[in-house]
Design an enzyme around this catalytic site. Sequence first.
Site, PDB file in Angstrom:
ATOM      1  N   LYS A 110      33.253  38.588  39.169  1.00 27.64           N
ATOM      2  CA  LYS A 110      33.331  37.242  38.594  1.00 27.64           C
ATOM      3  C   LYS A 110      32.164  36.366  39.062  1.00 27.64           C
ATOM      4  O   LYS A 110      31.596  35.607  38.273  1.00 27.64           O
ATOM      5  CB  LYS A 110      34.668  36.598  38.958  1.00 27.64           C
ATOM      6  CG  LYS A 110      35.856  37.283  38.270  1.00 27.64           C
ATOM      7  CD  LYS A 110      37.186  36.842  38.856  1.00 27.64           C
ATOM      8  CE  LYS A 110      38.363  37.496  38.156  1.00 27.64           C
ATOM      9  NZ  LYS A 110      39.636  37.303  38.841  1.00 27.64           N
TER      10      LYS A 110
ATOM     11  N   GLY B  53      40.859  33.816  34.294  1.00 27.95           N
ATOM     12  CA  GLY B  53      41.903  33.812  33.268  1.00 27.95           C
ATOM     13  C   GLY B  53      41.970  32.571  32.416  1.00 27.95           C
ATOM     14  O   GLY B  53      41.088  32.310  31.608  1.00 27.95           O
TER      15      GLY B  53
ATOM     16  N   VAL C 266      47.751  42.243  29.295  1.00 21.38           N
ATOM     17  CA  VAL C 266      47.058  41.139  28.607  1.00 21.38           C
ATOM     18  C   VAL C 266      47.093  41.345  27.095  1.00 21.38           C
ATOM     19  O   VAL C 266      47.286  40.391  26.324  1.00 21.38           O
ATOM     20  CB  VAL C 266      45.602  40.999  29.124  1.00 21.38           C
ATOM     21  CG1 VAL C 266      44.860  39.901  28.369  1.00 21.38           C
ATOM     22  CG2 VAL C 266      45.597  40.707  30.621  1.00 21.38           C
TER      23      VAL C 266
ATOM     24  N   LYS D 287      35.632  42.133  33.145  1.00 22.75           N
ATOM     25  CA  LYS D 287      34.624  41.540  34.043  1.00 22.75           C
ATOM     26  C   LYS D 287      33.693  42.580  34.638  1.00 22.75           C
ATOM     27  O   LYS D 287      32.513  42.319  34.840  1.00 22.75           O
ATOM     28  CB  LYS D 287      35.305  40.724  35.136  1.00 22.75           C
ATOM     29  CG  LYS D 287      36.217  41.531  36.020  1.00 22.75           C
ATOM     30  CD  LYS D 287      37.281  40.664  36.606  1.00 22.75           C
ATOM     31  CE  LYS D 287      38.511  40.847  35.838  1.00 22.75           C
ATOM     32  NZ  LYS D 287      39.726  41.025  36.050  1.00 22.75           N
TER      33      LYS D 287
HETATM   34  N1  HSE Z   1      43.546  40.537  39.236  1.00 20.93           N
HETATM   35  C1  HSE Z   1      42.894  39.300  38.981  1.00 20.93           C
HETATM   36  C2  HSE Z   1      43.350  38.293  40.002  1.00 20.93           C
HETATM   37  C3  HSE Z   1      43.195  38.728  37.630  1.00 20.93           C
HETATM   38  O1  HSE Z   1      44.236  38.575  40.797  1.00 20.93           O
HETATM   39  O2  HSE Z   1      42.791  37.207  40.002  1.00 20.93           O
HETATM   40  C4  HSE Z   1      42.268  39.177  36.582  1.00 20.93           C
HETATM   41  O3  HSE Z   1      40.966  38.788  36.845  1.00 20.93           O
END
Ligand code: HSE
Length: 433
Positions: free
Chosen positions: A206, A135, A15, A106
């Site tokens: 999340k 994202g 990122v 997160k």
């Molecule tokens: N690894 C996460 C996903 C992305 O597959 O959604 C970053 O939050």
Amino acid sequence: MKDIVKVGLIGFGTVGAGVAKIMCGQQKPHLRGRAFCLDLIKIADLDITTDRGVDVPEGALTTRIEDILDDPEIDIIIELIGGYEPARQITLTAFEKGKSVVTANKALVAKHGSELFRAATRANVSYMFEASVCGGIPLLRGIFDGLNANIIESIHGILNGTTNYILTGMMRDGLEYNDVLARAQELGFAEADPTSDISGSDALNKIVILARLAFGASLDIDKVHCEGIENVTIQDINYARELGYTIKLLAIARRNDDGRIEARVHPTFVPSDSVMASVEDEFNAVEIIGDAVGSEIFYGKGAGMMPTASAVVSDVMDIASRILTGAPVNVSRIIIDDNSLESLDFSELSLKYYLRFTALDRSGVLAGISKIFGDENISIESVIQKGKAEKDHVPIVIMTHEAREGDMQRAMNKFGELDTVRGKVQLIRVQKI
Ligand code: HSE
């Protein structure tokens, strides 16, 4: 008044390289039609020799985080190292030094959000984390700025791209779990350690963040029910299809009728004709129900280098415009915990269930299973047993009517004691969503 805001980046991974690509690229979005300019002047990472395929300014790379924390010219720090420590300490130090922080971390926001928001407020700086959830989808902004007139009743959806990619590959393309996971890793959706995707903990972080935004709830992450997709088999996927469902990893946070908050993450049977069922590959979708607006669905790429970098840079731009106009920090970004909110225990929920047993094919077996359901007050909706036994055992699939989770857990313990049932009973919750 300044017209250049200087930025430091800590963490030059996937990122981080995406962020540098946007900020140092030819078509800098922050230069288009804006009265200010962002300047990424320093990038810290332990590895500064690997070529990330992006041109960074001469002398910008350093292995010392202090070069960024102690630089008086830097107003905004982007933290992309992930994990709790040293990310937490770096963030607190940045605040003490009067710097705002943008993060995609997160895990840190979910676990230490209360402490970090308080520290940012005290220091009168911003702490922004759009990239931490889904994202590239401007979901947090949507809630903060777009839906702030609403009392949010529910927020739920597909929050992890890697697991959605895997489930889609298994369901739509009939692929093997391990092959699709390897592909997700190659494409850069999966976390460095994909266990956090597969185990549901990425989606858990999340949903805890979303519950904070939507309800002001400061949930204890260790107490939220979380199951991953490790145990979902092709057999379950085929039964789901036959029964008119698709399996998705759903994360759900809701305000109950009595005001208590429920939150959970688990594989879920969703109707095949639902919006959630149509969300495929690495895409994420989140449905929010507000009292004034009704239902809204946010959909887009929730993982990957550039979608996540897009969210990071948009937070940097938001803070920069405030710094440059002398506006106070964005107060809507400062989250106050509502300590009066209570959580609803998972065992109190009423849900529908799919269960798959591997049982002996002889008289009385189904009666034994049904007795346990009856004793625990769980009503059966349908039973499927097909074909003849191979090596004595057959799959028996049972769909239930709505039942209490606590009753189902007791029934599951009792199924484990039946000598007519082999191995672990598969249980997947069913949600009309
Ligand atoms: N690894 C996460 C996903 C992305 O597959 O959604 C970053 O939050």
